[in-house]
Structure formats: structure tokens, C-alpha cells
Design a protein around this motif. Structure first.
Motif, PDB file in Angstrom:
ATOM      1  N   VAL A  40       0.858  -1.190   0.000  1.00 36.08           N
ATOM      2  CA  VAL A  40       0.000   0.000   0.000  1.00 36.08           C
ATOM      3  C   VAL A  40       0.891   1.235   0.000  1.00 36.08           C
ATOM      4  O   VAL A  40       1.698   1.431   0.916  1.00 36.08           O
ATOM      5  CB  VAL A  40      -0.944   0.029   1.215  1.00 36.08           C
ATOM      6  N   VAL A  41       0.770   2.046  -1.038  1.00 29.99           N
ATOM      7  CA  VAL A  41       1.513   3.305  -1.140  1.00 29.99           C
ATOM      8  C   VAL A  41       0.587   4.434  -0.697  1.00 29.99           C
ATOM      9  O   VAL A  41      -0.461   4.654  -1.304  1.00 29.99           O
ATOM     10  CB  VAL A  41       2.009   3.550  -2.574  1.00 29.99           C
ATOM     11  N   VAL A  42       0.993   5.129   0.358  1.00 30.26           N
ATOM     12  CA  VAL A  42       0.184   6.214   0.907  1.00 30.26           C
ATOM     13  C   VAL A  42       0.730   7.535   0.394  1.00 30.26           C
ATOM     14  O   VAL A  42       1.813   7.979   0.807  1.00 30.26           O
ATOM     15  CB  VAL A  42       0.205   6.193   2.453  1.00 30.26           C
ATOM     16  N   ASN A  43      -0.004   8.165  -0.530  1.00 27.02           N
ATOM     17  CA  ASN A  43       0.390   9.473  -1.059  1.00 27.02           C
ATOM     18  C   ASN A  43      -0.215  10.525  -0.137  1.00 27.02           C
ATOM     19  O   ASN A  43      -1.386  10.881  -0.253  1.00 27.02           O
ATOM     20  CB  ASN A  43      -0.108   9.632  -2.492  1.00 27.02           C
ATOM     21  N   SER A  44       0.581  11.012   0.776  1.00 26.25           N
ATOM     22  CA  SER A  44       0.078  11.769   1.926  1.00 26.25           C
ATOM     23  C   SER A  44       0.075  13.270   1.717  1.00 26.25           C
ATOM     24  O   SER A  44       0.760  13.813   0.849  1.00 26.25           O
ATOM     25  CB  SER A  44       0.930  11.442   3.161  1.00 26.25           C
ATOM     26  N   CYS A  45      -0.726  13.938   2.548  1.00 31.11           N
ATOM     27  CA  CYS A  45      -0.814  15.402   2.604  1.00 31.11           C
ATOM     28  C   CYS A  45      -0.362  15.847   3.989  1.00 31.11           C
ATOM     29  O   CYS A  45      -0.580  15.138   4.972  1.00 31.11           O
ATOM     30  CB  CYS A  45      -2.255  15.837   2.348  1.00 31.11           C
ATOM     31  N   THR A  46       0.257  17.021   4.076  1.00 30.73           N
ATOM     32  CA  THR A  46       0.719  17.503   5.365  1.00 30.73           C
ATOM     33  C   THR A  46       0.354  18.967   5.602  1.00 30.73           C
ATOM     34  O   THR A  46       0.938  19.631   6.450  1.00 30.73           O
ATOM     35  CB  THR A  46       2.249  17.315   5.502  1.00 30.73           C
ATOM     36  N   ALA A  72       4.558   8.153   0.680  1.00 25.33           N
ATOM     37  CA  ALA A  72       4.960   9.107  -0.360  1.00 25.33           C
ATOM     38  C   ALA A  72       4.239  10.427  -0.093  1.00 25.33           C
ATOM     39  O   ALA A  72       3.536  10.576   0.899  1.00 25.33           O
ATOM     40  CB  ALA A  72       4.606   8.564  -1.740  1.00 25.33           C
ATOM     41  N   GLY A  73       4.421  11.404  -0.981  1.00 29.98           N
ATOM     42  CA  GLY A  73       3.716  12.682  -0.842  1.00 29.98           C
ATOM     43  C   GLY A  73       4.406  13.641   0.103  1.00 29.98           C
ATOM     44  O   GLY A  73       5.536  13.419   0.552  1.00 29.98           O
ATOM     45  N   CYS A  74       3.708  14.722   0.436  1.00 27.66           N
ATOM     46  CA  CYS A  74       4.294  15.769   1.276  1.00 27.66           C
ATOM     47  C   CYS A  74       4.625  15.277   2.681  1.00 27.66           C
ATOM     48  O   CYS A  74       5.575  15.731   3.314  1.00 27.66           O
ATOM     49  CB  CYS A  74       3.350  16.975   1.334  1.00 27.66           C
ATOM     50  N   GLY A  75       3.824  14.334   3.191  1.00 22.57           N
ATOM     51  CA  GLY A  75       4.091  13.779   4.512  1.00 22.57           C
ATOM     52  C   GLY A  75       5.385  13.002   4.579  1.00 22.57           C
ATOM     53  O   GLY A  75       5.955  12.809   5.663  1.00 22.57           O
ATOM     54  N   ALA A  76       5.889  12.549   3.425  1.00 21.69           N
ATOM     55  CA  ALA A  76       7.165  11.842   3.405  1.00 21.69           C
ATOM     56  C   ALA A  76       8.293  12.754   3.860  1.00 21.69           C
ATOM     57  O   ALA A  76       9.262  12.307   4.476  1.00 21.69           O
ATOM     58  CB  ALA A  76       7.444  11.313   1.997  1.00 21.69           C
TER      59      ALA A  76
END
Length: 414
Positions: A40-46, A72-76
Motif C-alpha cells: 500500500v503506497v500512501v500518497n500523503s498530505c501535510t 509518499a507525498g508531502c508527509g514523506a
């Protein structure tokens, strides 16, 4: 073959970024359900604390289900190290590593690849799974340094995609049947400043592509609506809805937020755009430090006077490392939430009045889904429309000459 599921949080830019990763999977298979997935790839927001909490809660849930989780994403960038060190994610994948996802997921050992904040995607996305409209990222990063915002720290400075790459993608999408494209990025109004061009000139060329019926824009700043943008305001392919980010309507708050707009010029601009027939949306933050009762009363009065129809409103969220995080006085959360309710109710009433006044205007609707005898989509003013019909109109364009404004949407029989 290992199966991968993408969970996307946050903005339209993240939707695009997910498709970049999905189109780079190579030997892995994308699935549309967590239950089927090995990874599961979590494309995150922060952008807010709530966004971080939501992504972390989802990560924890997938861990309990025994999934291999990649962040992944900004939360990374903002939370990746913490989650990786605690063993809550198998891997961390930064923005510049999206196109390397196949090799990263193939690694047998945990990985942390934060990448850099200077690159821009080269992958062209030509299909959107389950979508009737297509998203096109035209730039990345932001040069604004608003006092409350963490996004420049996790997306980098503004940089534009090459115009020929964008136009090539739009032409491919049009050939694949996408009549509506949504231009996205971190701060799309900054497009072209590093290329000797501008957003207005780019959008004009996109609108001229055969097969494109509607061009929709993400959020732009008031100061970015320049002469080249004004030249396209009457074009029939430009969606009759613009989202112009204000963030506040108090001169004092705009200074504290380190914004580049002023309410006096904003007011002139919004009425100018209304004369062109646009529905108008904006962003608004309640409860930012310094928003005293007197400041709030002044801001609300100014907000009442604006011709707004749509709103993205949220309470202030303290982000460590930003100037606003140390400002005083802090505003209690319950007060910020109450102000949010007031603003939301105000703009909902304005939206209903706008739709009521346009009951005699033909609505051009791109139908997105069908459930039972109801098809739903959005019109040219970015208002939701329910169409009662026995036909399956999914992905079709429908002209509605007769429709009725309901409390939250428009309705029609077809």
C-alpha cells in the motif's frame, strides 16, 4: 506479480502524482482495493495537523492488516523520518523519486529515499483510472512564504514544466477522449516565470487543442491575474469558475500571514471577474494567531461584500517551523471552529443565490457517475448537478436548458 494499491490524500496535485507513480510500476500490478494489495503506497498530505493524523491513522490500519506500507507525498518530507524510525512504514519515497517506484518497491530491505526538491516530473500521464476528466501538472513548488504554510518546505521553490511537454500531454489526453483538463500544481499562477511565459499564455494554447471542451484551473493568487490572463477571460472553453485564494479579508491578518494581496485590490478584482460571469471561490483560514474579535468582525463584514460562490475554509493548524507557530495571541480552537461555521454558512447562501439567479442559463455538464436513475456531474460554474434519467450518461456532455436550484446542488430531468 506483487499487487500495489495507492491511497491518495489531499489535493489535485497528489491525484496527478499518484498517476505518475502508477504509470511507473513496471512489473508490479496496480489494484483498486486495499484487500487485494500486497503493498500500500500512501500518497500523503501535510498541509494541516488533521492531514497528518488522517494519513498516520491509515498507515496504522494497514499495518494491522499486515500490508507492506510505503509513505509518499508531502508527509514523506515532514513525517517520513519519524514513521520510518519507528518501523511504521517499510519505505519512504520523496517527490523526486516517484518515477523510480518500481526499483524502490523491488528492494528486499526497508528504504528511505527523500530525494530532492528541485526536480519536476518527466512522465506524461495519458490515462486516469476511473476519472472522466484529466489532471495536468504544469508546475511544482512555491516561492510565496506565507507565515502559516509548510508547503514550500516540502515541495520546494516554484519551477515550471516545459510548455511542449504540457501541450503534448494535453493532445494525448484529448485523443484518449478527455474533453476536460484540470491544470494543477503547487502554485499554478507562477507558471512561466522561469520560462519567459505566463499562465495566461499557456492556458490559451491548451484551449486551442482540438477536442478540449473545458479547461479548469486549480487555485491561483489574486496578484497572478495579469494582462495575459485577462486576455482569455471570455474564451468559451475556460470554465466559468475561478478559485482565487484570499486566505483572509482583514488587512491586519493579511500582513500577519505575509500575504501578497490586499483586500482593496481583491475586492476590485472579484467584481471585475463577476462582470465576466464567473462563479468565484476562495480559500479562507479562521483562527490564525492575531484574529481578535474586532479583527474577525471586520473580516466577516468584508467577506459579506464579496461576490463569492465557493469556499475552501479551514481552521488554522499550527505547523512547526513556520513563522505563525510562534505568533500571539493564539485563538482557541472552539472559536476558530465557530467562525468557520459562520463563513461556511455565508458562502453556502451566496452559492444558492447564484444558482437560483442562473436557473435560466443552459448548464453544460460533464457526467461523472451514475447510481440508480441519477447521474451526477459538474456544470461550467463548478456546481454539482443531479440528473434524473433512465440513460447512462457517464462520461458524456449534457446541455440542460431546464434545471432547478436546490439547497446544495442543481437538479434536472433528462
Amino acid at each position: 506479480m506483487k499487487k500495489v494499491f495507492f491511497k491518495t490524500f489531499g489535493c489535485r496535485t497528489n491525484i496527478y502524482d499518484t498517476e505518475v507513480m502508477a504509470s511507473s510500476l513496471g512489473a508490479f500490478e496496480r489494484v483498486m482495493s486495499e484487500a487485494e494489495a500486497d503493498i500500500v503506497v500512501v500518497n500523503s498530505c501535510t498541509v494541516t495537523n488533521g492531514a497528518d493524523v488522517g494519513a498516520r491513522g491509515y498507515v496504522n490500519q494497514q499495518n494491522r492488516l499486515g500490508k507492506k506500507v510505503v509513505l509518499a507525498g508531502c508527509g514523506a518530507l515532514s513525517k517520513g523520518q519519524e514513521l520510518f524510525d519507528k518501523g511504521l512504514v517499510f519505505g519512504v519515497l520523496g517527490h523526486s523519486e516517484r518515477e523510480n517506484i518500481q526499483s524502490l518497491l523491488s528492494r528486499p530491505a526497508p528504504f528511505f529515499e527523500a530525494g530532492d526538491l528541485t526536480s519536476i516530473d518527466q512522465k506524461i500521464v495519458s490515462e486516469y483510472e476511473g476519472k472522466t476528466k484529466a489532471f495536468v501538472k504544469i508546475q511544482e513548488g512555491c516561492d510565496f512564504r506565507c507565515s502559516y504554510c509548510i508547503i514550500p518546505l516540502v515541495r520546494g521553490n516554484a519551477r515550471s514544466q516545459e510548455e511542449e511537454v504540457i501541450l503534448s500531454q494535453v493532445k494525448t489526453l484529448a485523443k484518449n477522449g478527455y474533453g476536460e483538463v484540470v491544470l494543477t500544481g503547487t502554485n499554478i499562477g507562477s507558471y512561466g516565470k522561469d520560462k519567459g511565459s505566463s499562465l495566461g499564455r499557456l492556458v490559451g494554447k491548451i484551449g486551442a487543442v482540438s477536442g478540449i471542451r473545458r479547461v479548469r484551473l486549480g487555485s491561483i493568487e489574486p496578484v497572478q491575474i495579469d494582462a495575459s490572463f485577462r486576455e482569455i477571460l471570455s474564451e468559451p472553453w475556460l470554465e466559468r469558475h475561478l478559485h482565487v485564494a484570499l486566505q483572509h479579508t482583514s488587512p491586519q491578518m493579511l500582513r500577519l500571514m505575509r500575504r501578497r494581496n490586499t483586500i482593496e485590490k481583491d475586492t476590485e478584482l472579484f467584481w471585475e471577474l463577476r462582470e465576466y460571469g464567473f462563479a468565484l471561490g476562495t480559500d479562507f483560514i479562521t483562527g490564525h494567531p492575531g484574529e481578535t474579535p474586532q479583527v474577525w468582525e471586520d473580516a466577516y463584514r468584508r467577506l459579506e461584500a464579496l461576490p463569492l460562490t465557493h469556499l475552501h475554509c479551514f481552521t488554522y493548524s499550527k505547523r512547526d517551523g513556520t513563522p505563525s507557530s510562534t505568533m500571539k495571541p493564539q485563538i482557541a480552537g472552539d472559536i476558530a471552529k465557530e467562525r468557520l461555521k459562520q463563513v461556511t454558512a455565508l458562502i453556502e447562501a451566496k452559492n444558492f443565490a447564484f444558482r437560483k439567479a442562473h436557473e435560466g442559463v443552459t448548464l453544460e455538464v460533464l457526467v461523472e457517475e451514475k447510481e440508480g436513475n441519477v447521474c451526477t456531474g459538474y456544470d461550467q460554474f463548478y456546481n454539482r448537478v443531479k440528473i434524473y434519467t433512465s440513460k447512462d450518461l457517464t462520461k458524456e456532455w449534457v446541455s440542460l436548458t431546464r434545471h432547478e436550484a436546490k439547497e446544495t446542488h442543481n437538479e434536472a430531468i433528462f
